[in-house]
Design a protein around this motif. Structure first.
Motif, PDB file in Angstrom:
ATOM      1  N   LYS A  65       5.022   7.573   1.033  1.00  0.00           N
ATOM      2  CA  LYS A  65       3.990   7.045   0.176  1.00  0.00           C
ATOM      3  C   LYS A  65       3.379   8.244  -0.653  1.00  0.00           C
ATOM      4  O   LYS A  65       3.255   8.151  -1.662  1.00  0.00           O
ATOM      5  CB  LYS A  65       2.994   6.435   0.750  1.00  0.00           C
ATOM      6  CG  LYS A  65       3.205   4.916   1.567  1.00  0.00           C
ATOM      7  CD  LYS A  65       1.926   4.036   1.852  1.00  0.00           C
ATOM      8  CE  LYS A  65       1.293   4.829   2.997  1.00  0.00           C
ATOM      9  NZ  LYS A  65       0.211   3.917   3.462  1.00  0.00           N
ATOM     10  N   LYS A  66       3.409   9.371  -0.077  1.00  0.00           N
ATOM     11  CA  LYS A  66       2.986  10.835  -0.934  1.00  0.00           C
ATOM     12  C   LYS A  66       4.066  11.042  -1.832  1.00  0.00           C
ATOM     13  O   LYS A  66       3.661  11.552  -3.098  1.00  0.00           O
ATOM     14  CB  LYS A  66       2.608  11.739   0.439  1.00  0.00           C
ATOM     15  CG  LYS A  66       1.375  11.554   0.830  1.00  0.00           C
ATOM     16  CD  LYS A  66       1.068  12.638   1.952  1.00  0.00           C
ATOM     17  CE  LYS A  66      -0.158  12.399   2.722  1.00  0.00           C
ATOM     18  NZ  LYS A  66      -0.572  13.625   3.716  1.00  0.00           N
ATOM     19  N   ILE A  93      -2.598  -3.342  -0.572  1.00  0.00           N
ATOM     20  CA  ILE A  93      -2.069  -2.120   0.395  1.00  0.00           C
ATOM     21  C   ILE A  93      -1.756  -1.081  -0.616  1.00  0.00           C
ATOM     22  O   ILE A  93      -0.268  -1.220  -1.319  1.00  0.00           O
ATOM     23  CB  ILE A  93      -1.101  -2.609   1.457  1.00  0.00           C
ATOM     24  CG1 ILE A  93      -1.691  -3.702   1.977  1.00  0.00           C
ATOM     25  CG2 ILE A  93      -0.546  -1.547   2.273  1.00  0.00           C
ATOM     26  CD1 ILE A  93      -0.654  -4.445   2.861  1.00  0.00           C
ATOM     27  N   GLY A  94      -2.233  -0.032  -0.981  1.00  0.00           N
ATOM     28  CA  GLY A  94      -1.831   0.847  -1.903  1.00  0.00           C
ATOM     29  C   GLY A  94      -1.014   2.202  -1.541  1.00  0.00           C
ATOM     30  O   GLY A  94      -1.026   2.332  -0.181  1.00  0.00           O
ATOM     31  N   LEU A  95      -0.657   2.914  -2.423  1.00  0.00           N
ATOM     32  CA  LEU A  95       0.235   4.173  -2.237  1.00  0.00           C
ATOM     33  C   LEU A  95      -1.014   5.333  -2.034  1.00  0.00           C
ATOM     34  O   LEU A  95      -0.745   6.141  -1.106  1.00  0.00           O
ATOM     35  CB  LEU A  95       1.190   4.440  -3.285  1.00  0.00           C
ATOM     36  CG  LEU A  95       2.409   3.443  -3.316  1.00  0.00           C
ATOM     37  CD1 LEU A  95       2.900   3.853  -4.701  1.00  0.00           C
ATOM     38  CD2 LEU A  95       3.116   3.663  -2.111  1.00  0.00           C
ATOM     39  N   HIS A  96      -1.872   5.172  -3.074  1.00  0.00           N
ATOM     40  CA  HIS A  96      -2.787   6.108  -3.187  1.00  0.00           C
ATOM     41  C   HIS A  96      -4.258   5.580  -3.174  1.00  0.00           C
ATOM     42  O   HIS A  96      -5.272   5.938  -2.429  1.00  0.00           O
ATOM     43  CB  HIS A  96      -2.747   7.033  -4.433  1.00  0.00           C
ATOM     44  CG  HIS A  96      -3.730   8.048  -4.739  1.00  0.00           C
ATOM     45  ND1 HIS A  96      -3.670   9.247  -3.935  1.00  0.00           N
ATOM     46  CD2 HIS A  96      -4.797   8.195  -5.620  1.00  0.00           C
ATOM     47  CE1 HIS A  96      -4.960   9.857  -4.321  1.00  0.00           C
ATOM     48  NE2 HIS A  96      -5.421   9.227  -5.262  1.00  0.00           N
ATOM     49  N   HIS A  97      -4.346   4.660  -4.100  1.00  0.00           N
ATOM     50  CA  HIS A  97      -5.868   3.830  -4.286  1.00  0.00           C
ATOM     51  C   HIS A  97      -5.842   3.286  -2.760  1.00  0.00           C
ATOM     52  O   HIS A  97      -5.133   2.244  -2.450  1.00  0.00           O
ATOM     53  CB  HIS A  97      -5.822   3.054  -5.303  1.00  0.00           C
ATOM     54  CG  HIS A  97      -5.976   3.648  -6.725  1.00  0.00           C
ATOM     55  ND1 HIS A  97      -4.672   3.859  -7.202  1.00  0.00           N
ATOM     56  CD2 HIS A  97      -6.819   4.079  -7.307  1.00  0.00           C
ATOM     57  CE1 HIS A  97      -5.045   4.348  -8.500  1.00  0.00           C
ATOM     58  NE2 HIS A  97      -6.477   4.668  -8.715  1.00  0.00           N
ATOM     59  N   SER A  98      -7.357   3.440  -2.182  1.00  0.00           N
ATOM     60  CA  SER A  98      -7.566   2.641  -0.918  1.00  0.00           C
ATOM     61  C   SER A  98      -8.977   2.328  -0.898  1.00  0.00           C
ATOM     62  O   SER A  98      -9.301   2.103   0.308  1.00  0.00           O
ATOM     63  CB  SER A  98      -7.147   3.877  -0.072  1.00  0.00           C
ATOM     64  OG  SER A  98      -8.007   4.942   0.025  1.00  0.00           O
ATOM     65  N   ASN A  99      -9.922   2.410  -2.090  1.00  0.00           N
ATOM     66  CA  ASN A  99     -11.110   1.734  -1.803  1.00  0.00           C
ATOM     67  C   ASN A  99     -11.122   0.236  -1.154  1.00  0.00           C
ATOM     68  O   ASN A  99     -10.293  -0.373  -1.462  1.00  0.00           O
ATOM     69  CB  ASN A  99     -11.683   1.755  -2.983  1.00  0.00           C
ATOM     70  CG  ASN A  99     -13.273   1.356  -3.159  1.00  0.00           C
ATOM     71  OD1 ASN A  99     -13.579   0.616  -2.581  1.00  0.00           O
ATOM     72  ND2 ASN A  99     -13.915   2.165  -3.809  1.00  0.00           N
ATOM     73  N   ARG A 100     -11.921   0.028  -0.273  1.00  0.00           N
ATOM     74  CA  ARG A 100     -11.783  -1.024   0.705  1.00  0.00           C
ATOM     75  C   ARG A 100     -12.198  -2.185  -0.085  1.00  0.00           C
ATOM     76  O   ARG A 100     -11.744  -3.094   0.317  1.00  0.00           O
ATOM     77  CB  ARG A 100     -12.813  -0.801   2.023  1.00  0.00           C
ATOM     78  CG  ARG A 100     -14.409  -0.581   1.693  1.00  0.00           C
ATOM     79  CD  ARG A 100     -15.035  -0.305   2.755  1.00  0.00           C
ATOM     80  NE  ARG A 100     -15.207  -1.315   3.935  1.00  0.00           N
ATOM     81  CZ  ARG A 100     -15.673  -1.468   4.852  1.00  0.00           C
ATOM     82  NH1 ARG A 100     -16.328  -0.285   5.409  1.00  0.00           N
ATOM     83  NH2 ARG A 100     -15.630  -2.099   5.870  1.00  0.00           N
ATOM     84  N   TRP A 150       3.133  -2.555   4.906  1.00  0.00           N
ATOM     85  CA  TRP A 150       1.990  -2.082   6.055  1.00  0.00           C
ATOM     86  C   TRP A 150       2.554  -0.821   6.746  1.00  0.00           C
ATOM     87  O   TRP A 150       1.857   0.024   6.964  1.00  0.00           O
ATOM     88  CB  TRP A 150       1.772  -3.236   6.674  1.00  0.00           C
ATOM     89  CG  TRP A 150       0.712  -2.975   7.650  1.00  0.00           C
ATOM     90  CD1 TRP A 150       0.679  -2.867   8.796  1.00  0.00           C
ATOM     91  CD2 TRP A 150      -0.840  -3.200   7.212  1.00  0.00           C
ATOM     92  NE1 TRP A 150      -0.630  -2.640   9.453  1.00  0.00           N
ATOM     93  CE2 TRP A 150      -1.503  -2.760   8.238  1.00  0.00           C
ATOM     94  CE3 TRP A 150      -1.434  -3.100   5.913  1.00  0.00           C
ATOM     95  CZ2 TRP A 150      -3.001  -2.442   8.171  1.00  0.00           C
ATOM     96  CZ3 TRP A 150      -2.732  -2.750   5.961  1.00  0.00           C
ATOM     97  CH2 TRP A 150      -3.498  -2.558   7.262  1.00  0.00           C
ATOM     98  N   HIS A 151       3.830  -0.788   7.026  1.00  0.00           N
ATOM     99  CA  HIS A 151       4.348   0.172   8.004  1.00  0.00           C
ATOM    100  C   HIS A 151       4.790   1.323   7.722  1.00  0.00           C
ATOM    101  O   HIS A 151       5.370   2.170   8.140  1.00  0.00           O
ATOM    102  CB  HIS A 151       5.162  -0.520   9.031  1.00  0.00           C
ATOM    103  CG  HIS A 151       4.660  -1.519   9.997  1.00  0.00           C
ATOM    104  ND1 HIS A 151       3.771  -1.044  11.033  1.00  0.00           N
ATOM    105  CD2 HIS A 151       4.502  -2.684  10.159  1.00  0.00           C
ATOM    106  CE1 HIS A 151       3.283  -2.107  11.644  1.00  0.00           C
ATOM    107  NE2 HIS A 151       3.751  -3.137  11.260  1.00  0.00           N
ATOM    108  N   ALA A 152       5.130   1.310   6.182  1.00  0.00           N
ATOM    109  CA  ALA A 152       5.516   2.575   5.290  1.00  0.00           C
ATOM    110  C   ALA A 152       4.869   3.831   5.883  1.00  0.00           C
ATOM    111  O   ALA A 152       3.805   4.090   6.011  1.00  0.00           O
ATOM    112  CB  ALA A 152       5.169   2.293   3.909  1.00  0.00           C
ATOM    113  N   LYS A 153       5.937   4.980   5.909  1.00  0.00           N
ATOM    114  CA  LYS A 153       5.406   6.048   6.472  1.00  0.00           C
ATOM    115  C   LYS A 153       4.562   6.994   5.391  1.00  0.00           C
ATOM    116  O   LYS A 153       4.802   6.894   4.147  1.00  0.00           O
ATOM    117  CB  LYS A 153       6.403   7.097   7.033  1.00  0.00           C
ATOM    118  CG  LYS A 153       7.280   6.331   8.045  1.00  0.00           C
ATOM    119  CD  LYS A 153       6.377   6.226   9.478  1.00  0.00           C
ATOM    120  CE  LYS A 153       7.446   5.513  10.576  1.00  0.00           C
ATOM    121  NZ  LYS A 153       6.706   5.247  11.563  1.00  0.00           N
TER     122      LYS A 153
END
Length: 303
Positions: free
Chosen positions: A102-103, A200-207, A95-98
């Motif tokens: 992630k990028k 909790i994704g790295l890139h995909h973030s659709n709610r 959750w707290h990954a910078k």
């Protein structure tokens, strides 16, 4: 060997019997599989019933139960709430990954996917130079959207100029949906077993996407499904029949080069998810991404 169990006939009942998943119809047993060998259960049929005990046993082993709607698209996935001894700490780190971490992770995933697409095109006798060039130009977070550029080049060459990827479509699209469901199930299992949360994704973030991280991590493996679907369609057409499903389910056992050895897809997914979890905890990126298999292996998929 991990197996995907596919329930496609209406009225089946799933239960536990002495370490086995038992499938029954009208009170009579028609098949059984050791619970320890099951990677996932995919349900397409209407009127399927199951015992609470078998769902608990599958959850204990981290095997998801995927409920599909039309065109083999997942509508619900049952997953265990515990998957790793350090799950709480790992999820907090996730959750707290910078953002930079992630990028950079997404950059490596996109490169691996485009390289796999290039190898698939090469195995199919199509030019790969453009994809090789694109793979070298991926930036942190894929800001220039190389993934989409590669897709526009890749799909017409692999499936034909008239092909359009449509999750609601039939034929090739339905086959792809089924193959991706198999892959997504195996990836979700790997994510949970690594103590990570699939939302909790790295890139995909659709709610509305409860499996964003699974969708991220499965990306480099998708071209294996694409290649298998192309081979199946050329051999026997684009119907989503038992033979096609069996061929796609076997993908999780395909060996891929990883480091100095070869590893089945199901294990490669676990190693990747574990590496992601460790990267979240240490703050230092170290991903375990496979290399593309040789062209002969690719052209043998689904045959």
């Amino acid at each position: 060997m991990d197996q995907i169990i596919d329930i496609t006939t209406d009225g089946r009942h799933l239960s536990r019997d002495r370490g086995f998943l038992k499938v029954s119809e009208n009170g009579l047993e028609i098949g059984r599989t050791p619970l320890d060998q099951i990677a996932a259960v995919i349900v397409h049929a209407h009127g399927t019933t199951w015992s609470t005990s078998v769902l608990a046993e599958l959850a204990e082993r981290g095997a998801p139960v995927v409920l599909c709607g039309t065109n083999h698209v997942p509508r619900s996935v049952l997953l265990p709430i515990e998957g790793h001894y350090a799950q709480g700490a790992r999820m907090r780190a996730q959750w707290h990954a910078k953002a930079p971490l992630k990028k950079q992770a997404w950059k490596k995933i996109v490169i691996a996917k485009v390289r796999m697409q290039a190898q698939v095109l090469s195995a199919a006798g199509q030019p790969r130079v453009r994809l090789d060039q694109l793979a070298r130009n991926v930036t942190s977070g894929d800001r220039t959207n190389v993934e989409a550029q590669a897709a526009r080049y890749y799909w017409p060459l692999l499936m034909g100029k008239q092909f359009r990827r449509d999750t609601g479509g039939s034929g090739l699209n339905a086959l792809l949906n089924y193959g991706y469901t198999v892959l997504r199930s195996a990836t979700a299992r790997a994510v949970v077993s690594a103590g990570l949360h699939p939302t909790i994704g790295l890139h995909h973030s659709n709610r509305s996407n409860a499996f964003a991280l699974a969708d991220d991590l499965m990306e480099p493996f998708r071209p294996l499904v694409d290649c298998t679907v192309r081979n199946i369609a050329r051999r026997s057409g684009d119907a989503v029949d038992i033979t096609a499903k069996q061929a796609l389910a076997k993908l999780i056992a395909v060996d891929l080069p990883l480091g100095s050895s070869v590893t089945p897809v199901s294990v490669a997914l676990i190693k990747l998810a574990t590496a992601v979890g460790q990267s979240f905890e240490t703050g230092k990126l170290a991903l375990a991404l496979p290399d593309p298999p040789d062209p002969l292996t690719l052209m043998g998929l689904g045959l």
